[in-house]
Design a protein around this motif. Sequence first.
Motif, mmCIF file in Angstrom:
data_model
loop_
_atom_site.group_PDB
_atom_site.id
_atom_site.type_symbol
_atom_site.label_atom_id
_atom_site.label_comp_id
_atom_site.label_asym_id
_atom_site.label_seq_id
_atom_site.Cartn_x
_atom_site.Cartn_y
_atom_site.Cartn_z
ATOM 1 N N ASN A 1 0.841 -1.188 0.000
ATOM 2 C CA ASN A 1 0.000 0.000 0.000
ATOM 3 C C ASN A 1 0.886 1.251 0.000
ATOM 4 N N GLU A 2 0.256 2.406 0.015
ATOM 5 C CA GLU A 2 1.008 3.663 -0.121
ATOM 6 C C GLU A 2 2.039 3.841 0.993
ATOM 7 N N LYS A 3 1.654 3.528 2.214
ATOM 8 C CA LYS A 3 2.591 3.668 3.332
ATOM 9 C C LYS A 3 3.735 2.660 3.251
ATOM 10 N N ASP A 4 3.428 1.465 2.756
ATOM 11 C CA ASP A 4 4.468 0.444 2.629
ATOM 12 C C ASP A 4 5.614 0.916 1.741
ATOM 13 N N TRP A 5 5.300 1.616 0.668
ATOM 14 C CA TRP A 5 6.332 2.079 -0.261
ATOM 15 C C TRP A 5 7.298 3.060 0.405
ATOM 16 N N GLN A 6 6.850 3.724 1.447
ATOM 17 C CA GLN A 6 7.689 4.719 2.135
ATOM 18 C C GLN A 6 8.384 4.143 3.367
ATOM 19 N N TRP B 1 17.369 5.057 2.288
ATOM 20 C CA TRP B 1 16.542 4.569 1.176
ATOM 21 C C TRP B 1 15.291 3.886 1.697
ATOM 22 N N THR B 2 14.156 4.243 1.087
ATOM 23 C CA THR B 2 12.894 3.591 1.389
ATOM 24 C C THR B 2 12.712 2.371 0.485
ATOM 25 N N VAL B 3 11.610 1.658 0.706
ATOM 26 C CA VAL B 3 11.260 0.540 -0.177
ATOM 27 C C VAL B 3 11.159 1.026 -1.619
ATOM 28 N N LYS B 4 10.517 2.155 -1.823
ATOM 29 C CA LYS B 4 10.362 2.701 -3.181
ATOM 30 C C LYS B 4 11.707 3.056 -3.790
ATOM 31 N N ASP B 5 12.620 3.578 -2.989
ATOM 32 C CA ASP B 5 13.948 3.932 -3.492
ATOM 33 C C ASP B 5 14.702 2.701 -3.986
ATOM 34 N N ILE B 6 14.628 1.600 -3.241
ATOM 35 C CA ILE B 6 15.322 0.385 -3.668
ATOM 36 C C ILE B 6 14.689 -0.172 -4.934
ATOM 37 N N ALA B 7 13.362 -0.139 -5.010
ATOM 38 C CA ALA B 7 12.689 -0.585 -6.227
ATOM 39 C C ALA B 7 13.127 0.252 -7.425
ATOM 40 N N ALA B 8 13.238 1.560 -7.228
ATOM 41 C CA ALA B 8 13.695 2.438 -8.308
ATOM 42 C C ALA B 8 15.125 2.111 -8.708
ATOM 43 N N HIS B 9 15.948 1.778 -7.743
ATOM 44 C CA HIS B 9 17.338 1.403 -8.035
ATOM 45 C C HIS B 9 17.393 0.116 -8.862
ATOM 46 N N LEU B 10 16.521 -0.838 -8.563
ATOM 47 C CA LEU B 10 16.474 -2.068 -9.352
ATOM 48 C C LEU B 10 16.113 -1.769 -10.807
ATOM 49 N N LEU B 11 15.205 -0.838 -11.012
ATOM 50 C CA LEU B 11 14.880 -0.419 -12.377
ATOM 51 C C LEU B 11 16.099 0.210 -13.041
ATOM 52 N N ASP B 12 16.759 1.076 -12.334
ATOM 53 C CA ASP B 12 17.944 1.763 -12.853
ATOM 54 C C ASP B 12 19.010 0.773 -13.303
ATOM 55 N N THR B 13 19.274 -0.242 -12.496
ATOM 56 C CA THR B 13 20.341 -1.183 -12.851
ATOM 57 C C THR B 13 20.005 -1.960 -14.124
ATOM 58 N N SER B 14 18.732 -2.288 -14.327
ATOM 59 C CA SER B 14 18.338 -2.973 -15.558
ATOM 60 C C SER B 14 18.523 -2.067 -16.772
ATOM 61 N N ILE B 15 18.027 -0.840 -16.669
ATOM 62 C CA ILE B 15 18.094 0.092 -17.799
ATOM 63 C C ILE B 15 19.536 0.456 -18.122
ATOM 64 N N ARG B 16 20.322 0.731 -17.103
ATOM 65 C CA ARG B 16 21.731 1.078 -17.337
ATOM 66 C C ARG B 16 22.481 -0.059 -18.013
ATOM 67 N N ASN C 1 2.733 2.228 -9.434
ATOM 68 C CA ASN C 1 2.257 1.446 -10.580
ATOM 69 C C ASN C 1 3.195 1.568 -11.777
ATOM 70 N N ILE C 2 3.657 2.781 -12.046
ATOM 71 C CA ILE C 2 4.598 2.982 -13.149
ATOM 72 C C ILE C 2 5.895 2.242 -12.878
ATOM 73 N N LEU C 3 6.378 2.332 -11.638
ATOM 74 C CA LEU C 3 7.603 1.624 -11.280
ATOM 75 C C LEU C 3 7.475 0.125 -11.521
ATOM 76 N N ILE C 4 6.375 -0.456 -11.078
ATOM 77 C CA ILE C 4 6.171 -1.898 -11.241
ATOM 78 C C ILE C 4 6.152 -2.270 -12.725
ATOM 79 N N GLU C 5 5.441 -1.482 -13.529
ATOM 80 C CA GLU C 5 5.375 -1.765 -14.967
ATOM 81 C C GLU C 5 6.758 -1.714 -15.608
ATOM 82 N N LEU C 6 7.541 -0.713 -15.262
ATOM 83 C CA LEU C 6 8.865 -0.553 -15.859
ATOM 84 C C LEU C 6 9.838 -1.626 -15.372
ATOM 85 N N ILE C 7 9.787 -1.933 -14.079
ATOM 86 C CA ILE C 7 10.648 -2.981 -13.546
ATOM 87 C C ILE C 7 10.355 -4.305 -14.240
ATOM 88 N N SER C 8 9.074 -4.629 -14.387
ATOM 89 C CA SER C 8 8.685 -5.884 -15.016
ATOM 90 C C SER C 8 9.201 -5.972 -16.445
#
Length: 271
Positions: A23-28, A36-51, A94-101
């Motif tokens: 939920n929204e609070k979980d991401w923070q 780093w929050t949960v959302k920050d680590i998820a964003a980093h995982l996206l970054d490593t794939s794209i890079r 939602n955007i993060l999940i779509e991009l990570i996937s």
Amino acid sequence: MIDFLPLFQPLNQALIDFLKQLNEKDWQRATVCKDWTVKDIAAHLLDTSIRRLSLGRDEYQHLQQEFSTYEELLAHINNINKEWVAASKRLSPNILIELISKYQDDLIAYFETLDPFDMALFPVTWAGKSHSENWFDIAREYSERWLHQQQIRFAFNNQELLEPKFYSPYLEIIMEALPYTYQKINAEIGKSVAVEIVGPAGKRWTIKKDKRFWVFDEAHKQADALIYIDQQIAWLLFSKGIHAEEAGQFYQIHGERHLALPVLKMLTVMA
């Protein structure tokens, strides 16, 4: 040699399934990664794939830079990580999940095109390598993706990634750092050190001193020093998630204590 490629898809799907439950609070929620929050680590995982896809598959490099020291390289990596995480705060979960996937699947497809024994784009420096073959670099990528997902799950006391099917391969690859950890440890030829990770996913690894180096000893004879480490804490210990001084109740040493202690300083991430 473990074939790590088939392991990515179940690991990646486990990440997507878990993130979709938040939920929204979980991401923070705060994590073991400082600042780093949960959302920050998820964003980093996206970054490593794209890079990785940009550099490897697309052969695109934004800046041509050379670094004279490991510290300069590390500072550069930390800076670009920080920049990406800051920019990603604008993205919805939602955007993060779509991009990570999408991009973690694209990354697997790229890895599948590589000859496992060709030279990799990056060496596995924490194992003391100046050059690495693709299979080792791909295995390192698994270890990093496992670690970051585990850091997210740890914030919720979720144990799924500690199951042997996920955790055992992670332990196998990070233990490649063991001989390098001992490269400056003086000992008589033939001295041996064993590390046993205690738990369903663990096993014993042994290294011995030969004429010049420390090398793995598959014979697993009785070691001069043996350290038992609880699997619950091993991943934290080897990724700077906890200091050795804080982990005293989670390990035991038998035999020559001074020979076993360097294990507690083994590092399996760039830090």
